[in-house]
Write a protein that holds these residues in place. Structure first.
Motif, mmCIF file in Angstrom:
data_model
loop_
_atom_site.group_PDB
_atom_site.id
_atom_site.type_symbol
_atom_site.label_atom_id
_atom_site.label_comp_id
_atom_site.label_asym_id
_atom_site.label_seq_id
_atom_site.Cartn_x
_atom_site.Cartn_y
_atom_site.Cartn_z
ATOM 1 N N ARG A 269 54.134 38.838 35.110
ATOM 2 C CA ARG A 269 55.478 38.346 34.821
ATOM 3 C C ARG A 269 56.001 38.744 33.444
ATOM 4 N N GLN A 270 55.111 39.090 32.531
ATOM 5 C CA GLN A 270 55.538 39.410 31.174
ATOM 6 C C GLN A 270 55.288 40.878 30.863
ATOM 7 N N GLU A 271 56.286 41.514 30.275
ATOM 8 C CA GLU A 271 56.110 42.889 29.814
ATOM 9 C C GLU A 271 55.363 42.893 28.479
ATOM 10 N N PRO A 272 54.615 43.977 28.203
ATOM 11 C CA PRO A 272 54.477 45.211 28.985
ATOM 12 C C PRO A 272 53.390 45.163 30.065
ATOM 13 N N ALA A 273 52.676 44.028 30.203
ATOM 14 C CA ALA A 273 51.588 43.959 31.178
ATOM 15 C C ALA A 273 52.097 44.157 32.599
ATOM 16 N N ARG A 274 53.281 43.608 32.903
ATOM 17 C CA ARG A 274 53.778 43.696 34.274
ATOM 18 C C ARG A 274 53.915 45.152 34.705
ATOM 19 N N SER A 275 54.557 45.966 33.898
ATOM 20 C CA SER A 275 54.762 47.363 34.262
ATOM 21 C C SER A 275 53.463 48.157 34.243
ATOM 22 N N TYR A 276 52.541 47.720 33.433
ATOM 23 C CA TYR A 276 51.285 48.463 33.300
ATOM 24 C C TYR A 276 50.392 48.266 34.517
ATOM 25 N N PHE A 277 50.291 47.043 35.021
ATOM 26 C CA PHE A 277 49.354 46.741 36.104
ATOM 27 C C PHE A 277 49.994 46.688 37.496
ATOM 28 N N ASP B 223 53.511 47.609 40.357
ATOM 29 C CA ASP B 223 54.658 48.462 40.658
ATOM 30 C C ASP B 223 55.945 47.635 40.651
ATOM 31 N N GLU B 224 57.056 48.255 41.011
ATOM 32 C CA GLU B 224 58.345 47.577 40.931
ATOM 33 C C GLU B 224 58.450 46.390 41.889
ATOM 34 N N GLU B 225 57.647 46.424 42.950
ATOM 35 C CA GLU B 225 57.659 45.306 43.912
ATOM 36 C C GLU B 225 56.680 44.201 43.523
ATOM 37 N N GLY B 226 55.965 44.391 42.424
ATOM 38 C CA GLY B 226 55.014 43.384 41.968
ATOM 39 C C GLY B 226 53.629 43.518 42.557
ATOM 40 N N ASN B 227 53.357 44.613 43.238
ATOM 41 C CA ASN B 227 52.036 44.855 43.797
ATOM 42 C C ASN B 227 51.144 45.543 42.765
ATOM 43 N N ALA B 228 49.904 45.135 42.703
ATOM 44 C CA ALA B 228 48.971 45.754 41.770
ATOM 45 C C ALA B 228 48.800 47.226 42.104
ATOM 46 N N HIS B 229 48.785 48.078 41.087
ATOM 47 C CA HIS B 229 48.546 49.499 41.315
ATOM 48 C C HIS B 229 47.212 49.663 42.027
ATOM 49 N N PRO B 230 47.115 50.542 43.003
ATOM 50 C CA PRO B 230 45.902 50.648 43.835
ATOM 51 C C PRO B 230 44.780 51.399 43.129
ATOM 52 N N GLU B 231 43.597 51.270 43.689
ATOM 53 C CA GLU B 231 42.453 52.035 43.223
ATOM 54 C C GLU B 231 42.776 53.523 43.282
ATOM 55 N N GLY B 232 42.432 54.238 42.203
ATOM 56 C CA GLY B 232 42.690 55.665 42.140
ATOM 57 C C GLY B 232 44.015 56.020 41.496
ATOM 58 N N SER C 7 42.067 46.883 39.939
ATOM 59 C CA SER C 7 43.178 46.669 40.866
ATOM 60 C C SER C 7 43.057 45.329 41.588
ATOM 61 N N SER C 8 41.876 45.046 42.097
ATOM 62 C CA SER C 8 41.703 43.802 42.857
ATOM 63 C C SER C 8 41.827 42.581 41.955
ATOM 64 N N MET C 9 41.313 42.666 40.731
ATOM 65 C CA MET C 9 41.432 41.536 39.818
ATOM 66 C C MET C 9 42.893 41.293 39.437
ATOM 67 N N ALA C 10 43.661 42.367 39.229
ATOM 68 C CA ALA C 10 45.083 42.212 38.917
ATOM 69 C C ALA C 10 45.813 41.554 40.080
ATOM 70 N N ALA C 11 45.459 41.939 41.302
ATOM 71 C CA ALA C 11 46.094 41.327 42.477
ATOM 72 C C ALA C 11 45.730 39.846 42.582
ATOM 73 N N ARG C 12 44.486 39.505 42.279
ATOM 74 C CA ARG C 12 44.024 38.122 42.436
ATOM 75 C C ARG C 12 44.675 37.175 41.440
ATOM 76 N N VAL C 13 44.929 37.645 40.200
ATOM 77 C CA VAL C 13 45.491 36.733 39.197
ATOM 78 C C VAL C 13 47.013 36.709 39.207
ATOM 79 N N ALA C 14 47.639 37.553 40.005
ATOM 80 C CA ALA C 14 49.095 37.700 39.945
ATOM 81 C C ALA C 14 49.838 36.392 40.184
ATOM 82 N N GLN C 15 49.328 35.553 41.066
ATOM 83 C CA GLN C 15 50.041 34.330 41.426
ATOM 84 C C GLN C 15 49.848 33.187 40.439
ATOM 85 N N ILE C 16 48.848 33.290 39.583
ATOM 86 C CA ILE C 16 48.560 32.166 38.691
ATOM 87 C C ILE C 16 48.698 32.506 37.215
#
Length: 576
Positions: free
Chosen positions: A194-202, A204-213, A180-189
């Motif tokens: 930004r590309q499916e299917p990775a975007r939906s997988y990692f 949520d709809e607001e672009g926040n990384a899915h949380p731990e758990g 979760s934290s790694m997905a959040a860290r790389v989101a801006q760079i």
């Protein structure tokens, strides 16, 4: 194997675990199974450890367990490994004492030239542009390599290694805090968000990384594993291969990988490169991996010093480790590449007389002012290295109930590979960024790690097996971490062989990486030791996040196994 059992295990991310299995006869195994104290798995995620342990309970070889671990790690630790990556596997055979290396390093597409990473003006691409491009993907090797090792050593059906990964992908697993934290860290760079299917997988709809758990399913990955479980060749042909090619071909900078490149991929069985160290033999992967060469050089340089007299609480002990590392890295950077394409002076780099001469550069009173590579016997004239370094790798160690051992390091290269996810539920590697970006100098001299079609890029992966004075298994160790892998692995060996530390103590020991004239030291390192090293002239870059992922198994003096899992990641150690 049931989901609730996995969820219970996953709730213990930073503890050593001892999983008790039933005592039923192993299905499909030949020969007796010894007591559970003889077997162990140490890997970067509890769910992967449990999958490997289940293979051992069923009478599997260490290779069978490695397959199960790999397939689960590709699901639960996608930031570090995956089935579209590569690996080096080192196996110790308990019956023969042989140590064999299986090379599953990725290869460059046939159309690649040495100018691959130069732009239209002849300048090297920025790393970010190269990393996020389709050009960065090489032909994956992990699946074919595991199939080769399984054909020679597997005791269970090939398909058995995929069962845990399929079940978890379909029923779901809790997302780790690290993913979760790694997905959040790389989101801006990166294009991960930004590309499916990775975007939906990692996200949520607001672009926040899915949380731990967060309970994550991946039915597409389950479908891919079913196809590969039926026949490993399905990964390199048909729909899966076409999906890999289509994903790598997308903009920006679509790659040159073709179906022919995938179909032509072949793993290589190599003789392990073993180096004597005191009364031990330290064995790892030869080029194109630089692990055995560099770790072997560090140890040979240190052999001239009584390291046991200088423990981890002394300036002298770390000073000697730093200086040996600097000398070994300088030669490694200069000379190592794919031996099928370059003249790599392996024997010269480890020549005892040559390293004895290099050792004379080390003073106990002061740091070497500036490090330069040496000229080992048989060395060609080559240019300075321009290979970038971004870590995204994992390591695991396994000993089965028959005494066979696997030490395996596997990678998709950078964090989440090149961030492109296929419709098959897995990420592509960016392994071709492990080539030198500037292939030749003004005089036309080519670096041994310059890109070329069909070539394997240089690796730092150092899966290591240590044999004792009688030639019996003693230690399996290794780590992720880009070119820091060499230092991380060497640290564990010195800690256990010279400083008398346990595997867990060795894994947790602060990391020091000395490549070049600046020394990176992990945060939390003793302040007095830091000042002592600076007083010797070392340029220290402290408070760095040297994020290793060391996993160790050692045979104790009483004949029982000891394990160590790096506290910096989610790793655990378990018994069947």
């Amino acid at each position: 194997m049931h989901l609730n059992r996995f969820l219970l295990t996953a709730a213990l991310p930073f503890a050593l675990i001892a999983c008790s299995g039933d005592d039923s006869a192993p299905g499909g195994a030949s020969g007796p199974v010894t007591g559970s104290e003889d077997a162990m798995v140490s890997a970067a995620h509890p769910l992967a450890v449990e999958a490997g342990l289940e293979a051992l309970r069923r009478g599997g070889d260490a290779v069978d367990a490695a397959i199960a671990v790999q397939m689960v790690l590709g699901l639960v630790e996608p930031q570090s490994s995956g089935i579209a990556g590569g690996a080096f596997l080192v196996r110790y055979d308990a019956q023969t004492g042989a140590v064999t290396v299986y090379d599953g390093r990725e290869t460059a597409p046939a159309a690649v030239s040495e100018d691959y990473w130069l732009d239209e003006n002849g300048e090297p691409l920025a790393y970010l542009d190269a990393w996020q491009s389709g050009q960065s993907t090489g032909a994956p090797g992990a699946v074919a390599m595991l199939a080769m090792a399984h054909e020679e050593h597997g005791r269970l059906d090939w398909s058995a290694g995929f069962e845990a990964g399929i079940e978890l992908a379909e029923e779901g697993f809790p997302l780790s805090g690290r993913t979760s934290s790694m997905a959040a860290r790389v989101a801006q760079i990166s294009q991960l968000s930004r590309q499916e299917p990775a975007r939906s997988y990692f996200y949520d709809e607001e672009g926040n990384a899915h949380p731990e758990g967060f309970i994550r399913t991946n039915p597409a990955y389950a479908q891919t594993l079913r196809a590969v479980a039926a026949d490993w060749r399905n990964f390199y042909t048909g729909e899966i291969a076409e999906d890999i090619i289509a994903t790598a071909s997308r903009d920006p900078r679509g790659g040159l990988l073709t179906l022919e490149d995938l179909e032509a991929y072949e793993p290589i069985r190599r003789e392990a490169l073993c180096v004597p160290y005191r009364v031990y033999r330290v064995c790892s992967a030869p080029p194109p991996s630089s692990g055995a060469v560099a770790v072997g050089a560090i140890l040979t340089l240190l052999e001239g010093f009584e390291m046991s007299a200088f423990g981890p609480d002394t300036v002298e002990g770390w000073h000697l480790f730093i200086e040996a590392s600097r000398l070994a890295y300088a030669d490694r950077d200069q000379y190592v590449g794919d031996p099928a394409f370059a003249d790599v002076p392996v024997e010269g780099l480890l020549d005892h007389a040559y390293l004895t001469e290099r050792r004379r550069l080390i003073s106990v009173d002061a740091a070497i002012p500036a490090i330069r590579h040496g000229t080992p016997p048989g060395a060609p004239e080559v240019i300075a290295d321009t290979t970038p370094d971004v870590p995204g790798t994992t390591h695991y160690s396994i000993r089965d109930t028959f005494g066979n051992v696997v030490s395996m390091t596997t990678t998709v290269e950078s964090v989440f590979g090149n961030n492109r996810m296929t419709d098959g539920g897995f990420l592509l590697n960016n392994q071709l960024t492990d080539f030198a970006f500037v292939p030749r100098d003004a005089d036309g001299r080519t670096h041994p790690n310059a890109p070329a079609g069909g070539k394997r890029p240089r690796s730092s992966m150092s899966p290591t097996i240590v044999l004792d004075a009688e030639g019996d298994f003693l230690i399996a160790t290794g780590s992720p971490g880009g070119n820091s892998i060499i230092a991380y692995t060497a640290k564990t060996l010195v800690a256990m062989l010279d400083w008398g530390m346990t595997p867990q103590e060795a894994a947790a020991l602060p990391n020091i990486v000395a490549r070049g004239d600046v020394v990176s030291i992990e945060s939390g390192f003793d302040a007095e030791l830091l000042e002592g090293l600076r007083a010797l002239g070392h340029q220290i870059r402290g408070e760095q996040g040297e994020n290793s992922g060391i996993h160790i198994i050692r045979m104790g003096e009483d004949g029982t196994l000891e394990g160590g899992a790096d506290p910096r990641r989610d790793g655990v150690t378990g018994r069947p």
